[in-house]
Design an enzyme around this catalytic site. Structure first.
Site, short mmCIF file in Angstrom:
data_model
loop_
_atom_site.label_atom_id
_atom_site.label_comp_id
_atom_site.label_asym_id
_atom_site.label_seq_id
_atom_site.Cartn_x
_atom_site.Cartn_y
_atom_site.Cartn_z
N GLU A 143 50.03 47.64 -91.56
CA GLU A 143 48.88 48.47 -91.92
C GLU A 143 48.41 49.27 -90.71
O GLU A 143 48.06 50.45 -90.82
CB GLU A 143 47.77 47.59 -92.48
CG GLU A 143 48.14 46.91 -93.80
CD GLU A 143 49.14 45.77 -93.68
OE1 GLU A 143 49.80 45.45 -94.70
OE2 GLU A 143 49.27 45.16 -92.60
N HIS A 156 36.62 50.30 -75.40
CA HIS A 156 37.59 50.89 -74.48
C HIS A 156 38.48 51.94 -75.12
O HIS A 156 38.93 52.86 -74.43
CB HIS A 156 38.49 49.81 -73.88
CG HIS A 156 37.78 48.92 -72.93
ND1 HIS A 156 38.45 48.01 -72.16
CD2 HIS A 156 36.47 48.78 -72.62
CE1 HIS A 156 37.58 47.34 -71.41
NE2 HIS A 156 36.37 47.78 -71.69
#
Length: 166
Positions: A76, A103
């Site tokens: 996925e 991040h």
């Protein structure tokens, strides 16, 4: 916030639970399928459609994120990342959910429905949604390099590419 969901048969029960959880939390939830259980369905179209919708919404100025599910979350994530502008991260803990946003400014996460309980997945998703991107220069720079490579196949001033003769 608008949240786009995509899954396959392995994540269908998770998806239904998360639709209710996210709607109750005040989010505009869009489910890209499937709508019924089919043990041989294929996840790529559902996950790609969720990623396309996230990218389209973000480009239009709509605050949006996506969540894709499957047995492991691996396929996925790969499917979602085929969409230009999608940054899908495989999440398996609250820390990876937090870092995906902080991040990497991930706009989608993938979760393995056969790897986690619904309660764990809810915790990962809530962490992901509530964590802002840090805007630290090093992270902004790295994301820009990825976007540049995605668009051009190069990163200005940096060598990328195979040096091996085929």
């Amino acid at each position: 916030m608008r949240i786009h969901l995509g899954t396959d048969h392995a994540g269908l029960d998770f998806s239904r639970h998360l639709f209710e959880h996210l709607t109750a939390a005040g989010h505009d939830v869009v489910d890209h399928g499937p709508t019924s259980y089919d043990p041989i369905d294929d996840y790529p179209s559902f996950c790609i459609n969720a990623a396309l919708a996230v990218v389209r919404d973000q480009q239009a100025g709509v605050e949006a994120l996506g969540i894709v599910f499957g047995g492991s979350g691996n396929g996925e994530q790969i499917a979602a990342n085929k969409v230009r502008g999608a940054r899908a991260a495989l999440v398996w803990s609250e820390a990876t959910a937090q870092l995906a946003r902080q991040h990497n400014d991930a706009n989608l996460i993938a979760i393995g429905a056969r790897q986690h309980t619904v309660d764990e997945a809810v915790a990962f998703i809530d962490t992901f949604i509530n964590e802002p991107f840090s805007l630290e220069e090093r992270h902004v720079r790295r994301i820009a390099q990825l976007a540049e490579y995605e668009a051009t196949g190069a990163i200005a001033g940096i060598h990328v590419g195979a040096d091996v003769d085929a």
